[in-house]
Design an enzyme around this catalytic site. Sequence first.
Site, mmCIF file in Angstrom:
data_model
loop_
_atom_site.group_PDB
_atom_site.id
_atom_site.type_symbol
_atom_site.label_atom_id
_atom_site.label_comp_id
_atom_site.label_asym_id
_atom_site.label_seq_id
_atom_site.Cartn_x
_atom_site.Cartn_y
_atom_site.Cartn_z
ATOM 1 N N TRP A 98 0.846 -1.056 -0.005
ATOM 2 C CA TRP A 98 -0.154 -0.038 0.057
ATOM 3 C C TRP A 98 0.842 1.249 -0.026
ATOM 4 O O TRP A 98 1.810 1.388 0.548
ATOM 5 C CB TRP A 98 -1.082 0.159 1.297
ATOM 6 C CG TRP A 98 -1.773 1.012 1.418
ATOM 7 C CD1 TRP A 98 -1.635 2.432 2.197
ATOM 8 C CD2 TRP A 98 -3.076 1.615 0.588
ATOM 9 N NE1 TRP A 98 -2.433 3.165 1.875
ATOM 10 C CE2 TRP A 98 -3.483 2.549 1.051
ATOM 11 C CE3 TRP A 98 -3.830 0.612 -0.286
ATOM 12 C CZ2 TRP A 98 -4.522 3.053 0.362
ATOM 13 C CZ3 TRP A 98 -5.023 1.078 -0.876
ATOM 14 C CH2 TRP A 98 -5.390 2.304 -0.439
ATOM 15 N N LEU A 99 0.420 2.301 -0.746
ATOM 16 C CA LEU A 99 1.169 3.505 -0.794
ATOM 17 C C LEU A 99 0.368 4.581 -0.563
ATOM 18 O O LEU A 99 -0.816 4.966 -0.872
ATOM 19 C CB LEU A 99 1.892 3.999 -2.486
ATOM 20 C CG LEU A 99 2.677 2.750 -3.119
ATOM 21 C CD1 LEU A 99 2.849 3.306 -4.537
ATOM 22 C CD2 LEU A 99 3.909 2.809 -2.399
ATOM 23 N N ASP A 205 4.406 3.946 -19.858
ATOM 24 C CA ASP A 205 3.158 4.301 -19.846
ATOM 25 C C ASP A 205 2.942 5.563 -18.805
ATOM 26 O O ASP A 205 2.038 5.629 -18.144
ATOM 27 C CB ASP A 205 2.083 3.255 -19.487
ATOM 28 C CG ASP A 205 0.825 3.410 -19.791
ATOM 29 O OD1 ASP A 205 0.595 4.518 -20.631
ATOM 30 O OD2 ASP A 205 -0.150 2.694 -19.381
#
Length: 311
Positions: A98-99, A205
């Site tokens: 999780w960031l 991307d």
Amino acid sequence: MSDLPQALLASWLAERLEVTLTQLAPVGGGCIHQAWRADLADGRRLFVKTNRAEALPLLEAEAAGLRALGVWARPPLRVPEPLAVGVAGTLAVLVLPWLDLHSGGGGRAQDWRELGRGLAELHRRSRGGSAGRYGFETDNFIGSTPQPNTWHSDWAGFFIDCRIAPQLRLGAAAGRHLRGVEQLLAALPAWLGAHRCEPVLVHGDLWSGNAGLLTPGSGAALFDPASHWADREVDLAMAGLFGGFPAAFFQGYEDTWPLPPGADVRAQLYNLYHLLNHAHLFDGGCGGGYWRQAQASLDRLQARFSPGSRA
């Protein structure tokens, strides 16, 4: 929300990572996969992506790109390391740390400069990592479009064979024929061949939805890559295509590793690839806006270049 994803994921996470899932909450952000915040009994959180089981190759390709970028990234730039990828019942699953991303618009200019510096350092550090070749260990995806990455010894050959030509074939199959394609393809070997770029590992991307600032003072992160070994300018070109990256990001990159002359013109060519891909993904029956942008880009390139022109 049905409790089916939570039941499937709880069992799968317990088996794969030996953790106990207590809550699964949807989070926004993607248009291809579903994204979830997984709260664990030990107080940690994970980020989980799911899709139908047949979409597993997309998540496996994402995981491969993250692992590759992670080899070269250094703090304060962070690339989340894949913790698990596979199939849970009917679901394809990718699990990441999780960031804690900066919420709300903006962010400090200094943090954006650090992101630009971090990207430049990743690019520069990765030089030599592909033994002078352009491509990647496997094919992957740009969005949901297959992206071939066959190894090439020259940049022009790779960009033509693995980027522009496949997109043009998709367009032709859909009945879309753009003016000036043959002339551009004839010019590219000499034009890009004169651009002596080293292959570096690129994100591939890099629009603003695939990068973010962590909580203030904690650095920045890159995610959702379509990584390959290429001209570093492709990342800067796409970062400027759709907006979202402030001037401080580009300045941070330029201060660390300045781009060579002609990068602004090459960016038009590199972004033609993304305009064509967006046309395939989003234009069908919606007015053809990306096709018009792609044609306008081709017209501009045709006006500036002819066979034998130099980058």
